[in-house]
Design an enzyme around this catalytic site. Structure first.
Site, mmCIF file in Angstrom:
data_model
loop_
_atom_site.group_PDB
_atom_site.id
_atom_site.type_symbol
_atom_site.label_atom_id
_atom_site.label_comp_id
_atom_site.label_asym_id
_atom_site.label_seq_id
_atom_site.Cartn_x
_atom_site.Cartn_y
_atom_site.Cartn_z
ATOM 1 C CG HIS A 64 7.761 -16.929 2.561
ATOM 2 N ND1 HIS A 64 6.668 -17.752 2.723
ATOM 3 C CD2 HIS A 64 7.511 -15.837 3.332
ATOM 4 C CE1 HIS A 64 5.806 -17.184 3.552
ATOM 5 N NE2 HIS A 64 6.282 -16.027 3.930
ATOM 6 C CG ASP A 69 -17.007 -15.136 -19.957
ATOM 7 O OD1 ASP A 69 -16.040 -14.683 -19.315
ATOM 8 O OD2 ASP A 69 -17.084 -16.317 -20.324
ATOM 9 C CD1 TRP A 118 9.730 -8.372 -0.052
ATOM 10 C CD2 TRP A 118 8.461 -8.022 -1.861
ATOM 11 N NE1 TRP A 118 8.869 -7.336 0.235
ATOM 12 C CE2 TRP A 118 8.080 -7.098 -0.866
ATOM 13 C CE3 TRP A 118 7.797 -7.984 -3.082
ATOM 14 C CZ2 TRP A 118 7.077 -6.150 -1.057
ATOM 15 C CZ3 TRP A 118 6.792 -7.036 -3.273
ATOM 16 C CH2 TRP A 118 6.443 -6.140 -2.278
ATOM 17 C CB SER A 161 -0.039 -12.541 -15.689
ATOM 18 O OG SER A 161 -1.168 -13.068 -15.051
ATOM 19 C CG HIS A 178 2.537 1.981 0.503
ATOM 20 N ND1 HIS A 178 2.890 1.374 1.690
ATOM 21 C CD2 HIS A 178 1.290 2.454 0.692
ATOM 22 C CE1 HIS A 178 1.905 1.518 2.556
ATOM 23 N NE2 HIS A 178 0.926 2.171 1.976
ATOM 24 C CD GLU A 230 1.747 -6.116 -5.259
ATOM 25 O OE1 GLU A 230 1.552 -5.541 -6.334
ATOM 26 O OE2 GLU A 230 1.355 -7.270 -5.015
ATOM 27 C CE1 TYR A 248 -3.684 0.600 2.237
ATOM 28 C CE2 TYR A 248 -1.580 1.214 1.258
ATOM 29 C CZ TYR A 248 -2.432 1.193 2.339
ATOM 30 O OH TYR A 248 -2.058 1.744 3.525
ATOM 31 C CB SER A 258 -17.812 -4.714 2.254
ATOM 32 O OG SER A 258 -16.744 -4.015 2.828
#
Lengths: 42, 547
Positions: free
Chosen positions: B87, B116, B152, B179, B263, B265, B267, B278
């Site tokens: 999950h 592009d 995880w 990726s 950590h 990650e 953010y 915003s």
């Protein structure tokens, strides 16, 4: 409207490719550094 | 306003000219498999993320169904552990991150006036790695040894006790990392090299800024995760002892390395959400964003701080007191730039002519509920208190508040905000609002009781529990089922908007919207901004003249 000619566009593309290679090298160096530090400490 | 309209018409006619020479590839494979178009690749990312959202969501339903009552009800404990692990991996790497990359692909070129992404073929490759990575990850559930079951975080020694399928997990993580790194390189190369003339860095929309900073975070930390899992792989299969205590390795070292990735990650998943919110709040408050420059600096500060707080995830391993104090205070420091952001969003709304369309509802829901997640994060930062909270449901409640009504609500807000732009049709506002209210109420029923469960001592990652936790677990599960089911409304709204809606969307879509993407017609032409647009205060929110 500002027209961008082909040369300027090609120059931008070249700069983008250079940026990409620099970033890829940084990523590879970080990976190698972490694995190497693990090997040297083990 | 009249000059705005005149300019808009000029852009529209120019875009209509582009549309005339649309050059969309013909045939399904050409259009989707070999595409190098940023809009198509953005769509692929978003569809993939939605599929993964429901796959990971189905696993969450298994977890909540098992925890509905004390005792083992539906699944074996080992399968339960596989569900919690998968999950998380699927939601983090398969749903939230690809969804943000989808938004980046769709919006960044249009927001900075580029035709592009800078590296379109690499863009195609970045996406098409992902389905293979997740096919490989999901295939482990069908193997004899089952899927990963150590959480995880893949902490050794537990993760090293899994079977042969672990190699598939590691390779899948490598592919996701490649990726992400390629996607990030593309985002940075695009933003730094492809901006329209006059689009200086401090005129860029905040969504572009937050993604630029996120991309640097990704490039810095994904190789760290790749290094960590490579060492796990060699420990598991090749007899090394990086993290194997029996061979002289250090399992705690893995935790340090993992959280040095983990950590930032967090953010990576939340900074683009800050960007979307915003964009939305000024549009529906009909006021410029309060403190644009402060928002940029706050985002950069949060990103910097995210690198120096990792050990707050592992206070219980036994650190020197000075280390504990350092990580506690450094973590608390993050509240300052985050507080700046919340203050600025509220100040933007203050005395604005607010209306509450679905994107704004999700954005306000984000501000309120993400802040609850932030506050419980501050509680967890206190070392002495964390020793009590660690590995309890309080932590589960905390990070789910940050990620679900945080990241996921911002994704929903962004999807509703730009859906009319992407499709050329208005979605059903009535069903959008129903989706918001059912989601906002059920997500609190789902996660708020988990704070109490954690404070009362219920550990995380267990399939069975003491009867004292029964009531709150039942309430939480009911909330989970409603939240899960309510996401089907979202799918219904999207399908209706794409295929059935008869209400055409205008170019600007929202009266108060500013930014280059709104100068294009809805849907935008297949190739937009082949001729760079003019940057001025009538089109760009932060062009300077309006402040």
């Amino acid at each position: 409207m500002v027209n961008t000619d082909r040369d300027e566009f090609a120059a931008r593309r070249n700069r983008a490719v250079k940026t990409a290679w620099m970033l890829a090298v940084v990523a590879a160096l970080i990976f190698i550094a972490f694995v190497l530090s693990g090997i040297l400490n083990s | 306003m009249s000059s705005e309209h005149t300019h808009g018409h000029a852009q529209d006619s120019h875009a209509a000219h582009d549309d005339h020479h649309d050059h969309k590839p013909t045939g399904f494979l050409n259009r989707w498999l070999f595409t190098t178009n940023h809009k198509d690749i953005g769509t692929l990312y978003l569809v993939f993320a939605l599929l993964m959202f429901f796959t990971g969501g189905a696993m969450a339903m298994v977890i909540r169904a098992e925890l509905f009552m004390p005792g083992l009800q539906l699944v074996e404990p080992d399968f339960f552990n596989q569900m919690t692990t998968m999950h998380a991996l699927i939601m983090v790497f398969g749903a939230v991150m690809p969804a943000w990359v989808g938004f980046a692909n769709w919006m960044i070129p249009m927001m900075i006036g580029a035709p592009d992404m800078a590296l379109p073929r690499m863009n195609n490759w970045s996406f098409w790695i992902l389905p293979f990575a997740f096919a490989m990850l999901l295939s482990t559930l069908l193997m004899d040894s089952g899927g990963p079951a150590a959480g995880w975080t893949l902490y050794p020694p537990l993760s090293l006790q899994g079977g042969q399928s672990f190699a598939f997990v590691v390779f899948a993580v490598h592919m996701m990392g490649i990726s992400s790194i390629m996607g990030s390189i593309n985002v940075i190369a695009t933003i730094l090299n492809m901006r329209a003339p006059g689009m200086t860095l401090l005129k860029m929309p905040l969504f572009v800024w937050t993604w630029l900073i996120t991309a640097f975070l990704l490039i810095a930390v994904m190789p760290v995760l790749a290094g960590a899992v490579t060492m796990l792989l060699t420990d598991h299969f090749f007899g090394t002892s990086f993290f194997n205590a029996a061979g002289g390795g250090d399992p705690v070292m893995f935790q340090h390395i993992f959280w040095f990735f983990g950590h930032p990650e967090v953010y990576i998943m939340i900074l683009p959400a800050f960007g979307v919110v915003s964009e939305i709040i000024p549009t529906f408050a009909r006021k410029p964003l309060f403190g644009y420059t402060a928002m940029v600096y706050a985002t950069a500060s949060i990103a910097f701080l995210s690198f120096i707080v990792w050990a707050h995830h592992m206070f219980t391993v036994g650190m020197p007191l000075t280390g504990e104090l350092y990580f506690m205070y450094a973590t608390m420091l993050i509240a300052v730039p985050t507080g700046v952001k919340v203050f600025n969003w509220v100040s933007t709304m203050w005395q604005g002519s607010m209306t509450f369309e679905t994107p704004m509802l999700f954005a306000i829901g984000f501000v309120v509920l993400f802040t609850i997640g932030g506050l419980s994060g501050l509680m967890l930062a206190i070392t002495a208190a964390d020793l009590q909270y660690h590995d309890t449901y309080f932590v589960v409640a905390h990070f789910h508040y940050v990620l679900v009504p945080g990241s996921v609500f911002a994704l929903m807000a962004g999807a509703y905000y730009w859906l009319p732009k992407w499709t050329g049709h208005m979605y059903s506002e009535k069903w959008g609002k129903i989706h918001f209210w059912v989601s906002a109420i059920s997500v609190n029923i789902l996660f708020f009781p988990q704070h109490y469960l954690g404070l009362a001592g219920m550990p995380r990652r267990i399939p069975d529990y003491s009867t004292q936790f029964a009531d709150f677990n039942m309430i939480s599960s009911i909330g989970g089922f409603i939240f899960g089911a309510s996401q089907l409304i979202f799918v219904g709204v999207i399908v209706h908007c794409v295929y059935k809606s008869r209400q055409a969307a205008s170019g600007r879509v929202w009266e108060g919207a500013k930014g280059l993407e709104w100068t294009l017609p809805s849907p935008p032409p297949y190739h937009s901004f082949n001729t760079p647009p003019v940057i001025d205060s009538t089109t760009v929110a932060h062009a300077g003249e309006s402040h």
